[in-house]
Write an enzyme that holds these catalytic residues in place. Structure first.
Site, short mmCIF file in Angstrom:
data_model
loop_
_atom_site.label_atom_id
_atom_site.label_comp_id
_atom_site.label_asym_id
_atom_site.label_seq_id
_atom_site.Cartn_x
_atom_site.Cartn_y
_atom_site.Cartn_z
N ASN A 1 0.85 -1.20 0.00
CA ASN A 1 0.00 0.00 0.00
C ASN A 1 0.87 1.23 0.00
OD1 ASN A 1 -2.42 -1.50 0.44
ND2 ASN A 1 -2.05 -1.49 2.64
N ASN B 1 5.98 -4.20 4.16
CA ASN B 1 6.69 -3.82 5.40
C ASN B 1 7.47 -5.01 5.96
OD1 ASN B 1 5.44 -1.34 5.20
ND2 ASN B 1 3.87 -1.78 6.74
N ASN C 1 -2.32 -10.24 17.03
CA ASN C 1 -2.25 -9.42 18.23
C ASN C 1 -3.51 -9.73 19.05
OD1 ASN C 1 -4.36 -7.88 17.16
ND2 ASN C 1 -3.04 -6.22 16.48
N THR D 1 2.75 2.29 14.06
CA THR D 1 2.35 1.69 12.79
C THR D 1 3.50 0.84 12.25
OG1 THR D 1 1.30 3.81 12.36
CG2 THR D 1 1.20 2.18 10.59
N ASP E 1 4.61 -5.54 11.91
CA ASP E 1 5.32 -5.97 10.69
C ASP E 1 6.81 -6.14 10.97
OD1 ASP E 1 2.90 -5.80 9.40
OD2 ASP E 1 3.23 -3.72 8.79
N LYS F 1 10.53 5.46 15.09
CA LYS F 1 10.53 6.26 13.85
C LYS F 1 9.13 6.36 13.24
CE LYS F 1 15.20 4.93 12.63
NZ LYS F 1 15.82 3.78 12.03
N GLY G 1 6.40 6.26 10.26
CA GLY G 1 6.25 5.53 8.99
C GLY G 1 6.36 4.04 9.21
O1 RIB Z 1 0.79 -2.77 9.55
C1 RIB Z 1 0.83 -1.47 9.05
C2 RIB Z 1 0.31 -1.44 7.65
O2 RIB Z 1 -1.07 -1.75 7.65
C3 RIB Z 1 0.40 -0.10 6.98
O3 RIB Z 1 1.61 0.08 6.29
C4 RIB Z 1 -0.82 -0.06 6.07
O4 RIB Z 1 -0.53 -0.01 4.72
C5 RIB Z 1 -1.64 -1.30 6.44
O5 RIB Z 1 -1.50 -2.30 5.54
#
Ligand code: RIB
Length: 310
Positions: A12, A44, A187, A251, A255, A288, A290
């Site tokens: 994305n 990610n 989670n 966020t 990942d 960080k 992003g």
């Molecule tokens: O886990 C975070 C991700 O979830 C973001 O980068 C977003 O694109 C969604 O897929």
């Protein structure tokens, strides 16, 4: 030789705005700063694994548009193999709208998956030799569930690769789906959604994870954010605490964790040591802004060395 991690998942473009607090329905909040960065749970996790030193293949689908071009360029820059990244002119590249709370680093995300929903069985068939010969296959729930079921069925017939499923965002699946999967990493909220059980205590988490073990999953690792992770399998239940770091943006923390876990397991670490390593990767990510700001191997090694010296 580097271990091979194959990620089958989403890309994305993330539109991220920080805000003093997360808005309620109908509310407008003045926020900022704003960044537009590569994201998607699949991409990610692939970046996390690549920066940690694995040979990474990314299998997915993007639109034949500007965002699709950004996806390709970024994955190449991250030294990720994109031989099996499809481009479609039928629909746009996936997009995520993300709001991040300035004080807590917590987020709210809406994903318009677009081309991610075109990751179909034929793309998997083309990549079958690479998949068969991998150490770890890492999948999330941002591609069609039919394709995931197809992969799960196929992987069961292979000797080498271990399958990790990060069921995010959570979806209800047939109970038979879970049988024989090596590891799943929900989670707390995702575990609630896939099990249909409200989870309040650690005991609830353990009991529900055990139910998944009874359904045939070999290992469950429940990620708990600042509370670390709970590892459950037939033999043991173990809580592995997180590392306390400064939180700018959570966020992509999951990942980062999944990428770290995949690499550590591919390198032959036992599950508890792999979760310890993955917690460090996630702890460094949240410093960080992003979702794809993943730490490099050297940073993680240095961080762990300093931590262990204390
Ligand atoms: O886990 C975070 C991700 O979830 C973001 O980068 C977003 O694109 C969604 O897929």
């Amino acid at each position: 030789m580097k271990p091979r991690v194959v990620v089958i998942g989403s890309f994305n473009i993330d539109m991220v705005a920080k805000a003093p607090y997360l808005p309620k329905p109908g509310e407008t909040v003045l926020g900022g700063p704003f960044v537009m960065v590569p994201g998607g749970k699949g991409s990610n996790q692939a970046i996390s694994a690549s920066r940690l030193g694995a040979e990474v293949y990314f299998i997915g689908c993007v639109g034949d548009d500007l965002f699709g071009k950004i996806a390709k360029d970024n994955l190449i820059k991250e030294k990720i193999n994109i031989d099996y990244l499809q481009m479609t002119n039928e629909i746009h590249t996936g997009v995520a709208i993300i709001m991040v709370d300035d004080k807590t680093g917590e987020n709210m995300i809406v994903v318009a998956p677009g081309a991610n929903m075109r990751v179909t069985e034929d793309i998997i068939d083309k990549a079958v030799e690479v998949i068969k010969d991998s150490d770890i296959i890492l999948i999330q729930f941002e591609i069609p569930i039919e394709t995931i079921e197809y992969i799960v069925k196929k992987v069961k017939t292979y000797d080498k690769p271990k399958l990790i499923i990060n069921p995010a965002p959570a979806r209800k699946v047939d109970l038979k789906f879970w049988e024989g999967i090596y590891l799943i990493t929900p989670n707390r909220r995702e575990l609630e959604l896939i099990s249909g059980v409200r989870l309040e205590s650690m005991e609830d988490l353990e009991r529900t994870a055990k139910e998944l073990i009874n359904l045939g999953v070999k290992n469950v690792v429940v990620t708990l954010g600042k509370d670390g992770a709970l590892v459950v399998n037939e033999m043991k239940t173990k809580h592995v605490p997180s590392f306390k770091t400064e939180v700018v943006d959570t966020t992509g923390a999951g990942d980062a964790f999944n990428g770290g876990l995949a690499v550590a397991l591919a390198e032959g670490k036992d599950l508890i040591s792999a979760v310890y390593f993955a917690n460090a990767v996630a702890g460094l990510k949240v410093k960080k802004l992003g979702a794809s700001s993943m730490p490099y191997r050297e940073e993680v090694e240095r961080f762990l060395e300093n931590y262990e010296k204390r």
